[in-house]
Design a protein around this motif. Sequence first.
Motif, PDB file in Angstrom:
ATOM      1  N   ASP A 310       0.811  -1.213   0.000  1.00  0.00           N
ATOM      2  CA  ASP A 310       0.000   0.000   0.000  1.00  0.00           C
ATOM      3  C   ASP A 310       0.845   1.263   0.000  1.00  0.00           C
ATOM      4  OD1 ASP A 310      -2.599  -1.089  -0.147  1.00  0.00           O
ATOM      5  OD2 ASP A 310      -2.466  -1.686   1.963  1.00  0.00           O
ATOM      6  N   ASN A 311       2.155   1.099   0.141  1.00  0.00           N
ATOM      7  CA  ASN A 311       3.063   2.249   0.009  1.00  0.00           C
ATOM      8  C   ASN A 311       4.469   1.694  -0.237  1.00  0.00           C
ATOM      9  OD1 ASN A 311       4.794   4.533   0.446  1.00  0.00           O
ATOM     10  ND2 ASN A 311       3.133   5.513   1.569  1.00  0.00           N
ATOM     11  N   ASP A 390      -4.869  -3.560  12.493  1.00  0.00           N
ATOM     12  CA  ASP A 390      -4.584  -2.499  11.533  1.00  0.00           C
ATOM     13  C   ASP A 390      -3.650  -2.950  10.414  1.00  0.00           C
ATOM     14  OD1 ASP A 390      -6.168  -0.835  13.057  1.00  0.00           O
ATOM     15  OD2 ASP A 390      -4.482   0.001  14.181  1.00  0.00           O
ATOM     16  N   THR A 399      -0.856  -5.885   5.260  1.00  0.00           N
ATOM     17  CA  THR A 399      -0.430  -4.737   4.466  1.00  0.00           C
ATOM     18  C   THR A 399       0.881  -4.203   5.009  1.00  0.00           C
ATOM     19  OG1 THR A 399      -0.932  -2.437   3.851  1.00  0.00           O
ATOM     20  CG2 THR A 399      -1.852  -3.221   5.924  1.00  0.00           C
ATOM     21  N   ALA A 403      -3.539   2.083   6.970  1.00  0.00           N
ATOM     22  CA  ALA A 403      -4.157   3.383   6.725  1.00  0.00           C
ATOM     23  C   ALA A 403      -4.286   4.161   8.028  1.00  0.00           C
ATOM     24  CB  ALA A 403      -5.544   3.186   6.099  1.00  0.00           C
ATOM     25  N   GLY A 404      -4.316   5.472   7.913  1.00  0.00           N
ATOM     26  CA  GLY A 404      -4.583   6.307   9.072  1.00  0.00           C
ATOM     27  C   GLY A 404      -3.359   6.914   9.712  1.00  0.00           C
TER      28      GLY A 404
END
Length: 463
Positions: A310-311, A390, A399, A403-404
């Motif tokens: 995701d990044n 998370d 992941t 996120a967040g």
Amino acid sequence: MSPFQYIDRPTPFNTKGGKTLPIFAVTPAHIETGTIDPLALDWARKSGYKADSGSVLLIPGEGGVLGGALFGLGANPSEQPYITGRLARSLPAGDWHIETAPLTAQRLGMGFGLGSYRFERYKADKGAFPTLMIPRDADAADIKRQLAGVFLARDLINTPTNDMGPNQMEAVFRALAEHYKAECSVIAGDDLLAQNFPLVHTVGRASADAPRLLEMRWGKKGHRRITLVGKGVCFDTGGLDIKPSASMLLMKKDMGGAANIMGLALMIMDAKLKVDLRVIIPVVENSISANAFRPGDIYKSRKGLTVQIDNTDAEGRLILADALAYADEEAPDLMIDMATLTGAARVALGPDLPPLFTDDEHLADDLTEASLETDDPLWRLPLYMGYDKDIRAKFADITNAPAGGMAGAITAALFLKRFVTNTRSWAHLDIYGWAPGERAHSPGGGEAQAIRALYHHIRRTVR
């Protein structure tokens, strides 16, 4: 830079003997009460010297020649145990000894040594510097090996990536192994895929220098099995999730975990500790090219867990995942990993205080005690399993970038924890590897963090 010169590097200590100039380390109380050498006291009072922390006052001798120096410790010397590091950068060149000092010999020598560090590889004028006669009751050999480990870490981090990419890091690693007669092996390029290190290959494949996994074995079977793992991202552009230019300026230090692990390994091997040592360092450059990994990609790790990207700027935990899983297969008694992993750790604790993560209460207590005893700070943060949800991904097992943005250092540690299941005791240190400004014990720049504390703990538990 010679591939390996650190243990044989000239020390800041006078070992030849002969005439040396005296240093009187004093507090304001010494000046007020007159409890120092009368000639030095007279000169201090006439000069208005207050013995402020880190201040130096040169004292004339007979005939106007230099006769010695006063060194200020301030009102509370215990607040800066390595304040003598400032001496190494303040005294004129020459040979010196401590005449009086309300400090332990070990602190005095270690402080001067740490503060003497200079990174001058790229400077034409390297200058001349003072040396100190090390106190007789200090452990000179142990101070030297600790300084060698610290200086190795600092040098590796300070060296720019054009001279410290994956190829050069491998050369230093091999030279370190050769110096201590350790076994060394390297898996590089597409061999990483053949030998099941898919995440190391994924992160590093876009670089002109092939990704690789470095491994060293030293010691004797049957002794305590200790495995050290370090993040070796020689430069981090952020990948396709590219960093802004300001955030890229210090990314030569993204191999700080590997640099610190190599410094720690040097200390352990030089002390001939009775351990079965294994050192594993995944080395990559997170670059951008047509074959760079992408946001949204999903890859299977060595352990079998699938990871959703995701990044691409959260690459360090990816290469560590394969390295930790590999290390964990032998179920060592103690595994320590070090990484310049998250900005969240800096937000929480700043640049000087690396967070420690472990679920071993005894190890946490022992490392905290070692940290206090060596004045090599670290601070425990929780592996709070409430945040484990998370790191779950929609399309994969986990992941790499929750996120967040909340609790980023903890979620990164929880990500790594997924890959350590057999090891008896594990600790993760999320270090910064950099001193933004000058400290008493450091001129600023690349920094060794917590390795003196880790060495102290290991030495105490195996000797």
